[in-house]
Motif scaffolding. Structure first.
Motif, PDB file in Angstrom:
ATOM      1  N   PHE A 105     -15.674 -17.007  42.004  1.00  0.00           N
ATOM      2  CA  PHE A 105     -14.283 -16.596  41.084  1.00  0.00           C
ATOM      3  C   PHE A 105     -13.699 -15.468  41.362  1.00  0.00           C
ATOM      4  N   GLY A 106     -14.283 -14.000  41.246  1.00  0.00           N
ATOM      5  CA  GLY A 106     -13.339 -13.161  41.019  1.00  0.00           C
ATOM      6  C   GLY A 106     -13.822 -12.436  39.806  1.00  0.00           C
ATOM      7  N   VAL A 107     -14.615 -13.052  38.686  1.00  0.00           N
ATOM      8  CA  VAL A 107     -14.755 -13.474  37.172  1.00  0.00           C
ATOM      9  C   VAL A 107     -15.289 -12.404  37.121  1.00  0.00           C
ATOM     10  N   SER A 108     -15.803 -11.760  36.526  1.00  0.00           N
ATOM     11  CA  SER A 108     -16.812 -10.505  36.014  1.00  0.00           C
ATOM     12  C   SER A 108     -17.855 -10.378  34.549  1.00  0.00           C
ATOM     13  N   TRP A 109     -18.714 -11.132  34.389  1.00  0.00           N
ATOM     14  CA  TRP A 109     -19.614 -10.578  33.502  1.00  0.00           C
ATOM     15  C   TRP A 109     -20.917  -9.671  33.281  1.00  0.00           C
ATOM     16  N   GLN A 110     -21.365  -9.321  32.276  1.00  0.00           N
ATOM     17  CA  GLN A 110     -22.367  -8.516  32.119  1.00  0.00           C
ATOM     18  C   GLN A 110     -23.793  -8.654  30.988  1.00  0.00           C
ATOM     19  N   LEU A 111     -24.157  -9.256  31.152  1.00  0.00           N
ATOM     20  CA  LEU A 111     -25.474  -9.709  30.584  1.00  0.00           C
ATOM     21  C   LEU A 111     -26.087  -8.618  30.154  1.00  0.00           C
ATOM     22  N   ILE A 112     -26.675  -8.856  29.103  1.00  0.00           N
ATOM     23  CA  ILE A 112     -27.363  -7.804  28.155  1.00  0.00           C
ATOM     24  C   ILE A 112     -28.146  -8.146  27.344  1.00  0.00           C
ATOM     25  N   LEU A 113     -29.383  -7.697  27.082  1.00  0.00           N
ATOM     26  CA  LEU A 113     -30.843  -7.999  26.571  1.00  0.00           C
ATOM     27  C   LEU A 113     -30.257  -6.857  25.048  1.00  0.00           C
ATOM     28  N   THR A 114     -30.569  -7.574  24.132  1.00  0.00           N
ATOM     29  CA  THR A 114     -30.047  -6.465  23.652  1.00  0.00           C
ATOM     30  C   THR A 114     -30.457  -6.699  22.435  1.00  0.00           C
ATOM     31  N   ASP A 115     -30.626  -5.109  21.551  1.00  0.00           N
ATOM     32  CA  ASP A 115     -32.057  -5.122  20.552  1.00  0.00           C
ATOM     33  C   ASP A 115     -31.795  -5.549  19.414  1.00  0.00           C
ATOM     34  N   PRO A 116     -32.821  -6.770  18.996  1.00  0.00           N
ATOM     35  CA  PRO A 116     -32.642  -7.413  17.685  1.00  0.00           C
ATOM     36  C   PRO A 116     -32.277  -6.999  16.710  1.00  0.00           C
ATOM     37  N   GLU A 117     -33.052  -5.437  16.455  1.00  0.00           N
ATOM     38  CA  GLU A 117     -32.471  -4.839  15.200  1.00  0.00           C
ATOM     39  C   GLU A 117     -31.750  -4.171  14.527  1.00  0.00           C
ATOM     40  N   GLY A 118     -30.009  -3.984  16.103  1.00  0.00           N
ATOM     41  CA  GLY A 118     -29.122  -3.411  16.220  1.00  0.00           C
ATOM     42  C   GLY A 118     -27.975  -4.585  15.253  1.00  0.00           C
ATOM     43  N   GLU A 119     -26.902  -3.897  14.884  1.00  0.00           N
ATOM     44  CA  GLU A 119     -25.795  -4.902  14.416  1.00  0.00           C
ATOM     45  C   GLU A 119     -25.566  -6.387  14.993  1.00  0.00           C
ATOM     46  N   PRO A 120     -25.399  -8.149  14.572  1.00  0.00           N
ATOM     47  CA  PRO A 120     -25.023  -8.270  15.837  1.00  0.00           C
ATOM     48  C   PRO A 120     -23.441  -9.109  15.554  1.00  0.00           C
ATOM     49  N   ARG A 121     -24.142  -8.455  17.003  1.00  0.00           N
ATOM     50  CA  ARG A 121     -22.552  -9.313  17.714  1.00  0.00           C
ATOM     51  C   ARG A 121     -22.382 -10.518  18.195  1.00  0.00           C
ATOM     52  N   PRO A 122     -21.567 -10.810  18.595  1.00  0.00           N
ATOM     53  CA  PRO A 122     -20.864 -12.489  18.864  1.00  0.00           C
ATOM     54  C   PRO A 122     -21.375 -12.530  20.492  1.00  0.00           C
ATOM     55  N   PHE A 123     -21.805 -13.592  20.965  1.00  0.00           N
ATOM     56  CA  PHE A 123     -22.448 -13.734  22.396  1.00  0.00           C
ATOM     57  C   PHE A 123     -21.037 -13.357  23.162  1.00  0.00           C
ATOM     58  N   VAL A 124     -19.849 -14.002  23.918  1.00  0.00           N
ATOM     59  CA  VAL A 124     -18.941 -13.379  24.116  1.00  0.00           C
ATOM     60  C   VAL A 124     -18.611 -12.039  23.316  1.00  0.00           C
ATOM     61  N   ILE A 125     -18.587 -11.045  24.577  1.00  0.00           N
ATOM     62  CA  ILE A 125     -17.258 -10.194  23.986  1.00  0.00           C
ATOM     63  C   ILE A 125     -16.215  -9.734  24.995  1.00  0.00           C
ATOM     64  N   PRO A 126     -15.169  -9.917  25.639  1.00  0.00           N
ATOM     65  CA  PRO A 126     -14.011  -8.816  26.883  1.00  0.00           C
ATOM     66  C   PRO A 126     -14.499  -7.313  25.972  1.00  0.00           C
ATOM     67  N   ALA A 127     -14.316  -7.308  27.740  1.00  0.00           N
ATOM     68  CA  ALA A 127     -15.051  -5.902  28.105  1.00  0.00           C
ATOM     69  C   ALA A 127     -13.767  -5.301  28.786  1.00  0.00           C
ATOM     70  N   LEU A 128     -12.942  -4.062  28.003  1.00  0.00           N
ATOM     71  CA  LEU A 128     -11.713  -3.212  29.036  1.00  0.00           C
ATOM     72  C   LEU A 128     -12.394  -1.684  29.831  1.00  0.00           C
ATOM     73  N   MET A 129     -11.923  -1.861  30.982  1.00  0.00           N
ATOM     74  CA  MET A 129     -12.471  -0.516  31.276  1.00  0.00           C
ATOM     75  C   MET A 129     -11.317   0.249  31.870  1.00  0.00           C
ATOM     76  N   PHE A 130     -10.923   1.436  31.585  1.00  0.00           N
ATOM     77  CA  PHE A 130      -9.858   1.839  31.605  1.00  0.00           C
ATOM     78  C   PHE A 130     -10.230   2.854  32.842  1.00  0.00           C
ATOM     79  N   ASP A 131      -9.278   2.909  34.066  1.00  0.00           N
ATOM     80  CA  ASP A 131      -9.249   4.115  35.204  1.00  0.00           C
ATOM     81  C   ASP A 131      -7.727   4.061  35.827  1.00  0.00           C
TER      82      ASP A 131
END
Length: 305
Positions: A135-161
């Protein structure tokens, strides 16, 4: 999590199909039809949508997305994507379990879609991929480092160009200042510059940045690919406001051209589309003739609804 800002995804008459796709793809997802088009009396351009869903709410791991059912005027693009954090801590501390869930979701989203960055190992993650679904929606799937600060599962990502190239840090500073009085405040998180020119991005531009508005996290980075996408109404950010004073404050701060506002929609100086709406919009639109009155508005005026 109190979610004051709701990403809205523009759908071309297929919002219920999109919602069904996501509810099947994600393990913890569901959807609700929030409103429907009238069956008669619609303007000519909306008549093909008579009786169909107008807006569909999708919950993914408790995070709300709104699907707007409309025509083919707009389509999502990679300028606003959704980061999905596969933190092993969400899977009992098992990286293997997190990776398996990540790869299973990748396969589902890739059905009819296309990979923008193949799933694999990168310098910033042991397993990452960027996929555009059917449907044209973009998703970034990332395996994160568990030692970092916790973040929610879904985070909107804005790319500036384009005209907003290298303005990700400026935009994040603007948004955190605007929403500083939200419950929980706001803050700038981690930032990492490219360090050397990449595509159209300068060495000082953000390869990665994050910021928090209230209880919600966002990612902001400058596009280093050299290919411009530009923000559109394909994905907009809806701000729920408790009263007219807050509607006016937020709209005044964001809007670049008040005369071009329509039904609460506006565009900020970076090109990002926003909808500034009352938090009880559903209740207001239940008043006789409220929908017709709203369609004539630029900024939403609660008293007139």
């Amino acid at each position: 999590m109190r979610q004051r800002i709701i990403p809205n995804i523009w759908c071309t008459g297929n919002a219920e199909e999109v919602a069904e796709f996501y509810s099947n793809a994600f393990d913890d997802a569901s959807y609700t039809i929030e409103a429907r088009y009238a069956t008669e009396g619609l303007p000519e351009f909306q008549q093909p949508l008579a009786g169909q869903p107008l807006s569909v709410s999708v919950l993914i791991d408790g995070y709300r997305l709104m699907l707007i059912n409309a025509g083919d005027e707009f389509r999502p693009n990679p300028s606003i994507s959704f980061m999905l954090n596969f933190d092993p801590l969400r899977f009992g501390g098992s990286e293997d379990a997190a990776r398996m869930a990540q790869e299973q979701l990748w396969t589902k989203l890739a059905d009819g879609g296309k990979a923008l960055m193949p799933l694999g190992e990168y310098p910033f993650s042991r397993n990452y991929g960027w996929i555009e679904d059917r449907f044209g929606v973009s998703w970034q799937l990332i395996l994160t480092d568990p030692e970092g600060e916790p973040r929610p599962f879904v985070i909107p990502a804005l790319m500036f160009d384009g005209p907003a190239q290298d303005r990700a840090a400026e935009a994040a500073d603007t948004y955190t200042a605007l929403f500083a009085d939200s419950p929980g405040g706001s803050e700038i998180g981690k930032r990492q510059a490219y360090g050397q020119p990449s595509g159209k991005a300068s060495a000082e531009a953000l390869a990665f940045g994050e910021f928090r508005l209230g209880e919600q996290w966002f990612v902001a980075n400058d596009n280093g690919s050299g290919v411009d996408h530009g923000f559109t109404n394909g994905v907009s950010l809806e701000v729920l406001c408790p009263d007219q004073e807050e509607i006016d404050r937020v709209a005044d701060a964001l809007s670049t051209d008040p005369e071009s506002e329509i039904c609460g929609w506006l565009v900020d100086r970076f090109g990002v589309s926003w909808q500034v709406t009352p938090e009880n919009m559903g209740e207001l639109l239940a008043h006789p003739g409220a929908m017709d009155r709203m369609m004539q508005m630029k900024r939403i005026i609660i008293a007139d609804l």
